[in-house]
Enzyme design. Structure first.
Site, PDB file in Angstrom:
ATOM      1  N   ARG A 259       3.282 -10.493  -7.087  1.00  0.00           N
ATOM      2  CA  ARG A 259       3.203  -9.442  -8.104  1.00  0.00           C
ATOM      3  C   ARG A 259       2.217  -8.395  -7.576  1.00  0.00           C
ATOM      4  O   ARG A 259       1.656  -8.556  -6.497  1.00  0.00           O
ATOM      5  CB  ARG A 259       2.736 -10.033  -9.436  1.00  0.00           C
ATOM      6  CG  ARG A 259       3.776 -10.987 -10.061  1.00  0.00           C
ATOM      7  CD  ARG A 259       3.416 -11.301 -11.499  1.00  0.00           C
ATOM      8  NE  ARG A 259       4.360 -12.209 -12.128  1.00  0.00           N
ATOM      9  CZ  ARG A 259       5.539 -11.853 -12.639  1.00  0.00           C
ATOM     10  NH1 ARG A 259       5.934 -10.591 -12.573  1.00  0.00           N
ATOM     11  NH2 ARG A 259       6.321 -12.732 -13.224  1.00  0.00           N
TER      12      ARG A 259
ATOM     13  N   GLY B 213       0.790  -1.220   0.000  1.00  0.00           N
ATOM     14  CA  GLY B 213       0.000   0.000   0.000  1.00  0.00           C
ATOM     15  C   GLY B 213       0.827   1.278   0.000  1.00  0.00           C
ATOM     16  O   GLY B 213       0.284   2.373  -0.080  1.00  0.00           O
TER      17      GLY B 213
ATOM     18  N   ASP C 136      -9.177  -6.061  -0.566  1.00  0.00           N
ATOM     19  CA  ASP C 136      -8.012  -6.392   0.264  1.00  0.00           C
ATOM     20  C   ASP C 136      -8.448  -6.419   1.727  1.00  0.00           C
ATOM     21  O   ASP C 136      -8.121  -5.529   2.494  1.00  0.00           O
ATOM     22  CB  ASP C 136      -6.904  -5.350   0.047  1.00  0.00           C
ATOM     23  CG  ASP C 136      -5.518  -5.923   0.352  1.00  0.00           C
ATOM     24  OD1 ASP C 136      -5.409  -7.148   0.534  1.00  0.00           O
ATOM     25  OD2 ASP C 136      -4.556  -5.141   0.402  1.00  0.00           O
TER      26      ASP C 136
ATOM     27  N   THR D  29      -2.552  -4.291  -5.453  1.00  0.00           N
ATOM     28  CA  THR D  29      -3.248  -2.990  -5.415  1.00  0.00           C
ATOM     29  C   THR D  29      -2.292  -1.847  -5.721  1.00  0.00           C
ATOM     30  O   THR D  29      -2.618  -0.687  -5.475  1.00  0.00           O
ATOM     31  CB  THR D  29      -3.879  -2.768  -4.025  1.00  0.00           C
ATOM     32  OG1 THR D  29      -2.845  -2.887  -3.039  1.00  0.00           O
ATOM     33  CG2 THR D  29      -4.957  -3.791  -3.738  1.00  0.00           C
ATOM     34  N   SER D  30      -1.102  -2.140  -6.216  1.00  0.00           N
ATOM     35  CA  SER D  30      -0.102  -1.084  -6.452  1.00  0.00           C
ATOM     36  C   SER D  30       0.457  -1.201  -7.874  1.00  0.00           C
ATOM     37  O   SER D  30       0.208  -2.184  -8.556  1.00  0.00           O
ATOM     38  CB  SER D  30       1.026  -1.226  -5.431  1.00  0.00           C
ATOM     39  OG  SER D  30       1.700  -2.455  -5.628  1.00  0.00           O
TER      40      SER D  30
END
Length: 264
Positions: free
Chosen positions: A45, A18, A106, A48-49
């Site tokens: 991998r 994050g 998430d 959320t980024s």
């Protein structure tokens, strides 16, 4: 798949993510491996980024290793930085991640299950969890972090893994670059002790490495930070990273910077 290591101490670390540019794993692993501790690091991998650790490592080396290749690299280098999804460590989680990413899901419970299932399967005995806290991070308050820490510790106790959970500053991005190629440049600049290397990435990596090094029974309490800095400053960590890169082999994908870039 479960990896078993015939060693009393097998360390690992994981950040819940994050925070853009937070590529400490690629600095911590060679420091710890250069010291002589075993750290078979399987990374994810991007979920959320813009980039996961496996994506950034893939700029430098192949990350889709088989179980035998991981064993071989760890045997030769004390550590590796590989993509966990390639060797079936937690197949249910791999399916869940493929659903989570497009929907930007998430949840706390799924996060703990995802991380701990992979660490247990990878054979870790001592695990360090990094929880960044900040106004735009996954964890906004100290109370959020405490609840998540308790959940990690509960699962760790249940499976007999020593889990240490630390909170870190998640108020802003770390390093100078976001995205695989720029993050890899930051990592290598820190390892090479380059004058323009991002100081925040270096300092956070040293602090995390210090915690892991202190799992070594031969290292006196509190000596971890000085040892981590010594390994980084002397070039031992850089040499270890080059050894890991060579053992994993050249990447199979393009590693040049794309043309969609933006300076902030």
């Amino acid at each position: 798949t479960q990896l078993k290591w015939n060693r009393s101490v097998v360390v690992d670390k994981h950040c819940i993510g994050g925070i853009p540019g937070n590529r400490t794993t690629m600095i911590v692993t060679p420091i710890v491996a250069a010291h002589g501790l075993t750290m078979p690091k399987t990374s994810s991998r991007a979920i959320t980024s813009p980039s996961g650790t496996a994506d950034t490592m893939e700029v430098l080396a192949r990350v889709e290793l088989t179980e035998d290749e991981i064993r071989d690299v760890v045997e030769r280098c004390n550590g590796c930085i590989a993509w966990g999804g390639h060797i079936n460590l937690s197949p249910a989680d791999d399916i869940l991640i493929s659903v989570e990413r497009p929907l930007s899901l998430d949840t706390r419970e799924q996060m703990v299950a995802s991380i701990m299932s992979k660490k247990i399967a990878a054979g870790a005995t001592h695990l360090l969890i990094d929880l960044p806290v900040g106004p735009a991070a996954k964890l906004r308050t100290a109370l959020d972090a405490m609840r998540l820490r308790k959940l990690f510790e509960f699962v760790g106790d249940h499976f007999g893994i020593s889990v240490e959970v630390i909170t870190t500053d998640g108020r802003q991005p770390i390093g100078n670059g976001i995205g695989p190629v720029l993050e890899a440049q930051d990592v290598m600049a820190v390892l090479a002790n380059d004058a323009v290397a991002p100081a925040d990435l270096r300092e956070k990596s040293l602090r995390l490495a210090a915690h892991l090094l202190e799992y070594d029974p031969k290292l006196r309490g509190g000596a971890g930070y000085a040892r981590a800095r010594e390994l980084l400053d002397s070039g031992a960590a850089l040499r270890q990273m080059q050894k890991i890169i060579e053992a994993q082999g050249p990447p199979d994908c393009r590693t040049d910077l794309g043309n969609l870039t933006f300076d902030v």
